[in-house]
Write a protein that holds these residues in place. Structure first.
Motif, PDB file in Angstrom:
ATOM      1  N   GLY A  63      -0.445  -0.445   7.688  1.00 38.78           N
ATOM      2  CA  GLY A  63      -1.299  -0.350   6.515  1.00 38.78           C
ATOM      3  C   GLY A  63      -2.747  -0.689   6.819  1.00 38.78           C
ATOM      4  N   THR A  64      -2.953  -1.746   7.603  1.00 37.72           N
ATOM      5  CA  THR A  64      -4.314  -2.143   7.983  1.00 37.72           C
ATOM      6  C   THR A  64      -4.946  -1.109   8.899  1.00 37.72           C
ATOM      7  N   SER A  65      -4.153  -0.569   9.810  1.00 36.43           N
ATOM      8  CA  SER A  65      -4.647   0.466  10.722  1.00 36.43           C
ATOM      9  C   SER A  65      -5.167   1.681   9.961  1.00 36.43           C
ATOM     10  N   LEU A  66      -4.422   2.106   8.952  1.00 41.53           N
ATOM     11  CA  LEU A  66      -4.847   3.266   8.164  1.00 41.53           C
ATOM     12  C   LEU A  66      -6.201   3.008   7.489  1.00 41.53           C
ATOM     13  N   ALA A  67      -6.397   1.776   7.008  1.00 46.22           N
ATOM     14  CA  ALA A  67      -7.666   1.439   6.360  1.00 46.22           C
ATOM     15  C   ALA A  67      -8.825   1.477   7.347  1.00 46.22           C
ATOM     16  N   ILE A  68      -8.599   0.985   8.564  1.00 51.70           N
ATOM     17  CA  ILE A  68      -9.645   0.956   9.589  1.00 51.70           C
ATOM     18  C   ILE A  68      -9.975   2.369  10.069  1.00 51.70           C
ATOM     19  N   ILE A  69      -8.963   3.226  10.101  1.00 42.68           N
ATOM     20  CA  ILE A  69      -9.115   4.573  10.631  1.00 42.68           C
ATOM     21  C   ILE A  69     -10.114   5.406   9.842  1.00 42.68           C
ATOM     22  N   GLU A 216       4.952 -13.672   2.241  1.00 40.92           N
ATOM     23  CA  GLU A 216       5.197 -13.572   3.681  1.00 40.92           C
ATOM     24  C   GLU A 216       3.982 -13.072   4.447  1.00 40.92           C
ATOM     25  N   LEU A 217       2.937 -12.667   3.738  1.00 41.33           N
ATOM     26  CA  LEU A 217       1.767 -12.057   4.362  1.00 41.33           C
ATOM     27  C   LEU A 217       0.639 -13.070   4.530  1.00 41.33           C
ATOM     28  N   PRO A 218      -0.277 -12.815   5.492  1.00 47.22           N
ATOM     29  CA  PRO A 218      -1.362 -13.766   5.741  1.00 47.22           C
ATOM     30  C   PRO A 218      -2.393 -13.771   4.622  1.00 47.22           C
ATOM     31  N   PRO A 219      -3.260 -14.783   4.592  1.00 44.31           N
ATOM     32  CA  PRO A 219      -4.307 -14.837   3.570  1.00 44.31           C
ATOM     33  C   PRO A 219      -5.201 -13.605   3.614  1.00 44.31           C
ATOM     34  N   LEU A 220      -5.806 -13.292   2.487  1.00 39.80           N
ATOM     35  CA  LEU A 220      -6.731 -12.160   2.357  1.00 39.80           C
ATOM     36  C   LEU A 220      -6.058 -10.828   2.678  1.00 39.80           C
ATOM     37  N   SER A 221      -4.858 -10.657   2.158  1.00 38.21           N
ATOM     38  CA  SER A 221      -4.154  -9.380   2.307  1.00 38.21           C
ATOM     39  C   SER A 221      -3.978  -8.744   0.936  1.00 38.21           C
ATOM     40  N   ILE A 222      -4.133  -7.437   0.886  1.00 35.19           N
ATOM     41  CA  ILE A 222      -3.821  -6.669  -0.321  1.00 35.19           C
ATOM     42  C   ILE A 222      -2.574  -5.873   0.002  1.00 35.19           C
ATOM     43  N   GLY A 223      -1.427  -6.400  -0.347  1.00 29.93           N
ATOM     44  CA  GLY A 223      -0.184  -5.772   0.080  1.00 29.93           C
ATOM     45  C   GLY A 223      -0.137  -5.757   1.601  1.00 29.93           C
ATOM     46  N   TYR A 224       0.230  -4.599   2.154  1.00 33.58           N
ATOM     47  CA  TYR A 224       0.303  -4.461   3.604  1.00 33.58           C
ATOM     48  C   TYR A 224      -1.035  -4.066   4.220  1.00 33.58           C
ATOM     49  N   VAL A 225      -2.144  -4.443   3.622  1.00 31.13           N
ATOM     50  CA  VAL A 225      -3.469  -4.187   4.176  1.00 31.13           C
ATOM     51  C   VAL A 225      -4.193  -5.522   4.331  1.00 31.13           C
ATOM     52  N   SER A 226      -4.527  -5.891   5.558  1.00 33.02           N
ATOM     53  CA  SER A 226      -5.201  -7.153   5.836  1.00 33.02           C
ATOM     54  C   SER A 226      -6.719  -6.960   5.796  1.00 33.02           C
ATOM     55  N   LEU A 227      -7.364  -7.683   4.894  1.00 35.97           N
ATOM     56  CA  LEU A 227      -8.827  -7.599   4.818  1.00 35.97           C
ATOM     57  C   LEU A 227      -9.479  -8.223   6.042  1.00 35.97           C
ATOM     58  N   VAL A 228      -8.848  -9.234   6.628  1.00 29.23           N
ATOM     59  CA  VAL A 228      -9.385  -9.845   7.847  1.00 29.23           C
ATOM     60  C   VAL A 228      -9.433  -8.811   8.970  1.00 29.23           C
ATOM     61  N   GLY A 229      -8.331  -8.093   9.157  1.00 25.39           N
ATOM     62  CA  GLY A 229      -8.280  -7.061  10.187  1.00 25.39           C
ATOM     63  C   GLY A 229      -9.291  -5.961   9.936  1.00 25.39           C
ATOM     64  N   PHE A 230      -9.393  -5.531   8.682  1.00 20.23           N
ATOM     65  CA  PHE A 230     -10.319  -4.443   8.346  1.00 20.23           C
ATOM     66  C   PHE A 230     -11.773  -4.855   8.565  1.00 20.23           C
ATOM     67  N   ILE A 231     -12.147  -6.020   8.060  1.00 14.22           N
ATOM     68  CA  ILE A 231     -13.545  -6.472   8.142  1.00 14.22           C
ATOM     69  C   ILE A 231     -13.971  -6.690   9.590  1.00 14.22           C
ATOM     70  N   CYS A 232     -13.048  -7.154  10.430  1.00 14.86           N
ATOM     71  CA  CYS A 232     -13.393  -7.415  11.832  1.00 14.86           C
ATOM     72  C   CYS A 232     -13.467  -6.137  12.666  1.00 14.86           C
ATOM     73  N   MET A 233     -12.582  -5.175  12.390  1.00 15.78           N
ATOM     74  CA  MET A 233     -12.484  -4.011  13.269  1.00 15.78           C
ATOM     75  C   MET A 233     -13.251  -2.782  12.789  1.00 15.78           C
ATOM     76  N   ALA A 234     -13.249  -2.517  11.487  1.00 10.54           N
ATOM     77  CA  ALA A 234     -13.822  -1.259  10.988  1.00 10.54           C
ATOM     78  C   ALA A 234     -15.312  -1.086  11.300  1.00 10.54           C
ATOM     79  N   PRO A 235     -16.169  -2.073  11.027  1.00  6.94           N
ATOM     80  CA  PRO A 235     -17.595  -1.871  11.320  1.00  6.94           C
ATOM     81  C   PRO A 235     -17.881  -1.635  12.805  1.00  6.94           C
ATOM     82  N   VAL A 236     -17.150  -2.361  13.671  1.00  2.00           N
ATOM     83  CA  VAL A 236     -17.364  -2.235  15.115  1.00  2.00           C
ATOM     84  C   VAL A 236     -16.890  -0.874  15.614  1.00  2.00           C
ATOM     85  N   SER A 237     -15.700  -0.457  15.185  1.00  3.69           N
ATOM     86  CA  SER A 237     -15.164   0.833  15.627  1.00  3.69           C
ATOM     87  C   SER A 237     -16.039   1.984  15.143  1.00  3.69           C
TER      88      SER A 237
END
Length: 278
Positions: A63-69, A216-237
């Protein structure tokens, strides 16, 4: 406990996410992929370190990967289009069936175990790698693209695969186009655009599908989408995608094919090991 994870512990995981964003952006531009085959393994290790349970870890990665893509693919596609390498009309034909495919896949994925998604990743990546590494010109279905019914079917399959394994569908689109005689540079350029379209309904599906598992999910998640993962990876990629496109157009056809195949083989091996040792 995930809920007690400190900001300091989260900060210690930012560096691999940033580095993953760099690699993702370059590969997105270089190979016409959304970078999901890099994003998913990076996120998998980060979420494992964060203590995310295995039962939801792969779904969170996808889910997070799709958001970053999405932003990464948009930037990659624009860079290729500026060089005149995109084949017109194909994305329009593929868009609707691909969206149907990704909605279907994201619905199915919500009820699957993580290892099933990993196995799907391995199978699809191995098929794609074999085609790219063989370099055989006779591995063609035809010398020209098929009619609309077949193209619609391909669009659906691309969307389905993308939602199940967290990729943009660009790599699969590249293989399909090459099977119909499309030169690798044009196939990569055109495939880059698919990642700007099909992940969006999948993101919504994964976000909704993960709501029952928020504990069961980490903080700052919207369902199966992690905002931490998105914010860290999307701008750089997104920043590094044009650099990858520049590299792609400076390479020979065979060099680009070999790079694409090796990349897929490494990613398939990584998840095969994860399945065996789970």
């Amino acid at each position: 406990m995930l809920s007690s994870l400190s900001w300091g512990e989260l900060a210690s995981l930012v560096i691999p996410l940033l580095l993953g964003g760099v690699v993702t952006g370059i590969l997105a531009g270089l190979l016409g992929v959304g970078g999901g085959a890099v994003i998913v393994p990076v996120l998998y290790e980060v979420f494992r370190a964060m203590g995310v349970d295995e039962s939801v870890r792969m779904q969170l990665c996808v889910g997070t990967s799709l958001a970053i893509i999405v932003p990464t693919s948009v930037q990659s596609y624009r860079a290729h289009k500026a060089r005149g390498a995109v084949i017109p009309g194909i994305l329009k034909t593929w868009s609707i069936p691909a969206i149907v495919g990704i909605i279907t896949g994201s619905t199915i994925a919500a009820f699957l175990h993580g290892w099933v998604l990993q196995a799907a990743f391995v199978v699809i990546a191995l098929v794609m790698a074999t085609k790219a590494l063989s370099g055989r010109e006779d591995w063609r279905i035809s010398s020209e693209l098929p009619g609309k019914p077949a193209m619609w079917a391909y669009g659906f399959v691309i969307g389905l695969a993308a939602s199940l394994i967290g990729i943009s569908g660009g790599g699969l689109a590249t293989i399909i186009l090459s099977l119909y005689g499309v030169p690798i540079h044009a196939a990569v350029a055109t495939a880059a655009g698919i990642g700007a379209i099909i992940p969006i309904p999948g993101i919504v599906g994964y976000a909704i599908g993960g709501w029952p598992h928020m504990s069961e999910l980490p903080p700052l998640s919207i369902g199966y989408v992690s905002l931490v993962g998105f914010i860290c990876m999307a701008p750089v990629s997104t920043l590094f995608a044009p650099l990858g496109a520049r590299f792609a157009h400076s390479m020979s056809r065979r060099t680009l094919e070999m790079g694409f195949g090796i990349f897929l083989l490494v990613m398939a091996t990584r998840f095969f090991v994860a399945i065996v040792w789970r």
